[in-house]
Motif scaffolding. Structure first.
Motif, PDB file in Angstrom:
ATOM      1  N   ASN A  60      57.652  21.741  46.803  1.00 69.51           N
ATOM      2  CA  ASN A  60      58.971  22.076  47.527  1.00 69.51           C
ATOM      3  C   ASN A  60      59.353  21.246  48.852  1.00 69.51           C
ATOM      4  N   ILE A  61      58.436  21.008  49.528  1.00 72.83           N
ATOM      5  CA  ILE A  61      58.622  20.201  50.531  1.00 72.83           C
ATOM      6  C   ILE A  61      58.971  18.740  50.240  1.00 72.83           C
ATOM      7  N   GLN A  63      60.626  18.102  47.456  1.00 71.80           N
ATOM      8  CA  GLN A  63      62.103  18.285  46.926  1.00 71.80           C
ATOM      9  C   GLN A  63      63.110  18.182  48.000  1.00 71.80           C
ATOM     10  N   LYS A  64      62.812  18.294  49.144  1.00 70.84           N
ATOM     11  CA  LYS A  64      63.675  18.495  50.197  1.00 70.84           C
ATOM     12  C   LYS A  64      64.163  16.880  50.673  1.00 70.84           C
ATOM     13  N   SER A  65      63.386  16.071  50.163  1.00 65.46           N
ATOM     14  CA  SER A  65      63.652  14.707  50.731  1.00 65.46           C
ATOM     15  C   SER A  65      63.890  13.807  49.627  1.00 65.46           C
ATOM     16  N   ASP A  67      64.918  13.496  45.024  1.00 67.40           N
ATOM     17  CA  ASP A  67      65.122  14.165  43.819  1.00 67.40           C
ATOM     18  C   ASP A  67      63.946  13.723  42.770  1.00 67.40           C
ATOM     19  N   CYS A  86      55.898  12.342  44.429  1.00 67.58           N
ATOM     20  CA  CYS A  86      57.170  11.966  45.022  1.00 67.58           C
ATOM     21  C   CYS A  86      57.497  10.615  44.926  1.00 67.58           C
ATOM     22  N   SER A 125      57.487  12.204  53.666  1.00 70.21           N
ATOM     23  CA  SER A 125      58.320  12.112  53.036  1.00 70.21           C
ATOM     24  C   SER A 125      59.677  12.419  53.707  1.00 70.21           C
ATOM     25  N   ARG A 126      59.596  13.092  54.629  1.00 69.03           N
ATOM     26  CA  ARG A 126      60.925  13.513  55.699  1.00 69.03           C
ATOM     27  C   ARG A 126      61.157  12.338  56.328  1.00 69.03           C
ATOM     28  N   LYS A 129      63.191   9.887  53.631  1.00 64.91           N
ATOM     29  CA  LYS A 129      64.354  10.257  53.063  1.00 64.91           C
ATOM     30  C   LYS A 129      65.577   9.497  53.360  1.00 64.91           C
TER      31      LYS A 129
END
Length: 306
Positions: A60-61, A63-65, A67, A86, A125-126, A129
């Motif tokens: 889930n985390i 997927q915030k950064s 697709d 990811c 990951s953040r 992005k």
């Protein structure tokens, strides 16, 4: 005078940009650590439901950064275990793997080992992005790194490394995040597999280590140079034969075995942190600020690769 003021303003803007180009969020780091460690069950191989909940949180985390998130599943003793992957910069062919394991050894929270490494992936990951990258970067959260599966073909990192070889992926290199949150400034807080190493590296556990083996390739050399150049945290590089105890005690082991250039970023594990594999390995023992600086160094080291 006017030109001087313009020059000072310009230099200040450069310094300001450099210092904030990778500002890890310590509040988010703390939140991730709490979610990963303060769980109803311990995230070991026996508690498959808890491992699945942890894997779901990581997914889930991610997927915030981006697709580009996938789940790599495999079966062990009629149970399904999951690596969570990811990707960023997927337009590039040559890729870099950054990985950490999310399982623990036995009945303990495993804050440093290895919620700290997974938190590093989540925060990275953040930071990645929307960034334009020179390489594809795959972040991989592994399952089953800990005993009884350590050094077996059932490790999540073995499964992943093997899949890269089978698909003939163009891998530039790999980084394993293994315990990145424990620091001590007191004398004699750092030990070594060979006592004489304290003469070179010191006896204070106040640094992060880039661990590599002799004969490492271009990726390890370039990334190590870039990481240290950021000066985000006191950093020491340790190179030795793979036979030295502890140098291959993480997921980079499997990438070495498949012929990939790899290194480990670590606070040196049990050579410093006496909470290793103990119930006392809790988030309250970690240095969140310095952990954030490790993540900053990781991010800057990656995006500055040419």
């Amino acid at each position: 005078m006017h030109k001087f003021k313009i020059l000072i303003s310009f230099l200040f803007s450069i310094t300001f940009y450099y210092n904030t180009s990778a500002q890890s969020d310590t509040a988010l780091i703390r939140s991730h650590l709490k979610t990963l460690t303060k769980t109803p069950q311990f995230r070991n191989h026996s508690n498959i439901d808890q491992l699945n909940l942890t894997a779901g949180y990581i997914r889930n985390i991610f997927q915030k950064s981006t697709d580009s998130v996938s789940v790599q599943e495999y079966n062990v003793d009629q149970k399904t275990y999951k690596n969570i992957i990811c990707s960023f910069g997927t337009e590039n062919q040559k890729r870099i793997i950054v990985g950490a394991h999310y399982d623990v050894c036995g009945d303990q929270e495993g804050a440093d080992d290895n919620a700290s490494g997974i938190t590093g992936l989540l925060e990275l990951s953040r930071l990645l992005k929307g960034k334009k990258l020179n390489y594809r970067i795959d972040l991989v959260a592994y399952t089953l790194e800990e005993p009884p599966y350590f050094r077996t073909e059932l490790m999540g990192s073995y499964i992943h490394a093997k899949s890269l070889q089978e698909s003939k992926a163009d891998v530039f290199g790999m980084i394993s995040l293994e315990m990145i949150g424990y620091f001590k400034d007191e004398a004699k807080s750092q030990s070594y597999p060979i006592g004489l190493l304290s003469i070179k590296y010191g006896n204070k556990g106040n640094y992060i280590t880039l661990v590599k083996k002799f004969g490492s390739g271009a990726f390890v050399s370039q990334f190590s140079k870039n990481f240290k150049a950021t000066k985000s945290i006191l950093t020491k590089t340790f190179a030795s034969p793979p036979s030295l105890p502890g140098i291959d005690f993480s997921d980079h082991l499997n990438y070495w075995n498949f012929g990939y250039d790899a290194l480990m970023i670590t606070d040196t594990s049990f050579y410093r942190n006496k909470n290793y594999h103990q119930k006392t390995d809790t988030m309250e023992t970690l240095d969140i600020s310095r952990m954030g600086k490790v993540i900053d160094g990781l991010y800057n080291g990656l995006i500055s690769l040419k």
